[in-house]
Design an enzyme around this catalytic site. Structure first.
Site, PDB file in Angstrom:
ATOM      1  N   ARG A   1      60.224 -12.820  53.275  1.00 57.68           N
ATOM      2  CA  ARG A   1      61.625 -13.212  53.299  1.00 57.68           C
ATOM      3  C   ARG A   1      61.791 -14.721  53.398  1.00 57.68           C
ATOM      4  NH1 ARG A   1      64.509 -12.074  57.382  1.00 57.68           N
ATOM      5  NH2 ARG A   1      66.451 -11.591  56.311  1.00 57.68           N
TER       6      ARG A   1
ATOM      7  N   ARG B   1      59.066 -23.966  49.127  1.00 59.24           N
ATOM      8  CA  ARG B   1      59.648 -24.740  48.039  1.00 59.24           C
ATOM      9  C   ARG B   1      58.869 -26.030  47.823  1.00 59.24           C
ATOM     10  NH1 ARG B   1      65.157 -23.859  50.704  1.00 59.24           N
ATOM     11  NH2 ARG B   1      65.809 -21.828  49.921  1.00 59.24           N
TER      12      ARG B   1
ATOM     13  N   ARG C   1      63.156  -5.344  69.312  1.00 61.04           N
ATOM     14  CA  ARG C   1      63.128  -6.606  70.044  1.00 61.04           C
ATOM     15  C   ARG C   1      64.564  -6.963  70.406  1.00 61.04           C
ATOM     16  NH1 ARG C   1      58.600  -8.247  72.210  1.00 61.04           N
ATOM     17  NH2 ARG C   1      59.055 -10.478  71.891  1.00 61.04           N
TER      18      ARG C   1
ATOM     19  N   ARG D   1      64.047 -20.812  69.724  1.00 59.14           N
ATOM     20  CA  ARG D   1      64.903 -21.786  69.067  1.00 59.14           C
ATOM     21  C   ARG D   1      66.070 -22.146  69.977  1.00 59.14           C
ATOM     22  NH1 ARG D   1      67.944 -18.302  64.214  1.00 59.14           N
ATOM     23  NH2 ARG D   1      69.056 -16.840  65.568  1.00 59.14           N
TER      24      ARG D   1
ATOM     25  N   GLU E   1      67.118 -19.328  72.941  1.00 55.48           N
ATOM     26  CA  GLU E   1      66.880 -17.908  72.669  1.00 55.48           C
ATOM     27  C   GLU E   1      65.455 -17.530  73.071  1.00 55.48           C
ATOM     28  OE1 GLU E   1      67.802 -16.572  68.770  1.00 55.48           O
ATOM     29  OE2 GLU E   1      69.812 -17.472  68.740  1.00 55.48           O
TER      30      GLU E   1
ATOM     31  N   TYR F   1      66.364  -3.564  59.392  1.00 57.02           N
ATOM     32  CA  TYR F   1      66.982  -4.884  59.490  1.00 57.02           C
ATOM     33  C   TYR F   1      67.867  -5.094  58.272  1.00 57.02           C
ATOM     34  CZ  TYR F   1      67.741  -9.857  59.893  1.00 57.02           C
ATOM     35  OH  TYR F   1      68.349 -11.093  59.994  1.00 57.02           O
TER      36      TYR F   1
ATOM     37  N   ASP G   1      70.937  -7.666  56.481  1.00 59.72           N
ATOM     38  CA  ASP G   1      71.852  -8.792  56.451  1.00 59.72           C
ATOM     39  C   ASP G   1      73.281  -8.268  56.314  1.00 59.72           C
ATOM     40  OD1 ASP G   1      69.986 -10.867  56.702  1.00 59.72           O
ATOM     41  OD2 ASP G   1      69.526 -10.817  54.553  1.00 59.72           O
TER      42      ASP G   1
END
Length: 381
Positions: A171, A175, A247, A277, A298, A346, A348
């Site tokens: 995922r 680049r 989690r 983060r 977090e 999961y 989006d």
């Protein structure tokens, strides 16, 4: 028909509205005191900052129908998601791109040079990579893997990268340009008034009754023709076969004057830093101006009873248990399991809306006697 929709998140709201628009009645209940599930947003009374209470949510999609649907209920503001990562005392751009590579190695390579350098560092393999670590080493080599991916992954999942599936890493883009836009979809933005206002508008239609702070109890089922369940799949069965693994996240909130870190998300992959983060929420609404800031550290850990489940683990043990719950679910009548928790996947936000729209169409056809009622919005396995 009278539908009972358990959960006022995106799945429940979209399906409830669709059923009402098809001439049915939907009662929507949620154990929480707000709609929008984990994408709930609220104003901080102290600073005025629009806060994503359960962690940041950025809407991004290539699905034009879903984008148009969401824009019916909210004004989406342009937002370009850029993530930074603090590694060994230095800040880098994420996901790994040409700037990251040049910074990390202290050079100034062109795209073709960087591509060749990473290919030289990448490890060879004869078969398809099975684990997260295998995939990472084939993709970027050990140096970049150890710096940016290994520690973060271990903290986020509580598992060794050798025990996690390669699909998790697939995922994340790599680049060989200076493009640091985290997502590559055509449509991207954040609702000007937040996701909660958007979901409230979705639910604001004749034929939908909303009841917050109302947990599901079995007696409710007898008063309705069909149940739409967006809660945990194992929760419907009282966790009779054992809990599916998730989690969860703990959030350590703090405020600061001015600008705390200069970006919306700063990752901390170093193993000796306990949090994964820090998110600074005023940067998720760059069209606003605030003197102070709201931030969250977090911390990821295993989900325990009473916790909010965030990420399904879906390793071998969980998939075996999931198969047993699916078999139980197929024996149920007058219920459809939907969404992230109901299908133990999961998702989006755009995929959640897409599946809800598709499921609602199937439910409407079933109500007309033209199709069977679906047991799942999408097969979990």
């Amino acid at each position: 028909m009278e539908f009972l929709v358990v959960g006022a998140g995106l799945s429940g709201a979209v399906i409830a509205r669709s059923m009402a628009e098809a001439g049915h009645v939907a009662t929507v209940i949620d154990a929480r005191d707000h709609v929008a599930g984990n994408c709930h947003t609220e104003r901080c009374p102290e600073t005025g900052v629009l806060v994503h209470r359960y962690g940041p949510h950025i809407f991004h999609t290539d699905d034009a129908e879903v984008w148009d649907y969401a824009n019916r209920f909210a004004r989406f503001m342009p937002y370009r998601h850029q993530v930074r990562s603090t590694v060994r005392g230095r800040v880098y751009s994420m996901p790994i791109n040409l700037h990251t590579i040049n910074q990390f190695f202290g050079v100034a390579m062109r795209p073709d040079e960087a591509r060749a350098r990473v290919a030289e560092l990448a490890e060879d393999g004869e078969s398809e990579p099975e684990s997260f670590e295998d995939q990472a080493l084939r993709m970027v080599g050990r140096d970049l893997y150890e710096a940016f991916l290994r520690g973060y992954t271990e903290k986020q999942w509580g598992e060794r990268p050798t025990d996690l599936p390669a699909s998790i890493l697939k995922r994340l883009p790599l680049r060989f340009s200076y493009d640091d836009n985290y997502f590559f979809h055509r449509f991207q933005g954040i609702p000007e008034e937040g996701y909660t206002a958007m979901v409230e508008r979705i639910l604001d239609v004749p034929g939908v009754e909303l009841r917050l702070a109302t947990p599901y109890v079995p007696e409710m089922r007898d008063r309705h023709d069909h149940v739409i369940w967006s809660g945990p799949l194992d929760g419907w069965f009282g966790y009779a076969l054992g809990p599916l693994g998730y989690r969860t996240l703990d959030f350590e909130r703090f405020t600061a004057e001015g600008d705390y870190q200069g970006c919306a998300v700063m990752n901390y992959p170093d193993p000796d830093v306990p949090w994964t983060r820090i998110t600074e929420h005023k940067h998720f609404a760059p069209w606003e101006r605030h003197a102070a800031s709201v931030c969250y550290r977090e911390f990821s850990r295993a989900c325990e009873p009473g916790d909010t489940p965030f990420y399904p683990i879906r390793l071998v043990r969980e998939k075996a248990l999931l198969a047993r719950y699916i078999a139980r679910a197929e024996e149920e009548q007058r219920i459809t399991f939907v969404g992230r928790l109901g299908t133990y996947r999961y998702l989006d936000m755009d995929v959640t809306i897409r599946e809800a729209l598709d499921t609602a169409r199937t439910l409407a056809a079933a109500a007309r006697g033209e199709a069977p009622f679906p047991r799942f919005s999408v097969p979990p396995l």
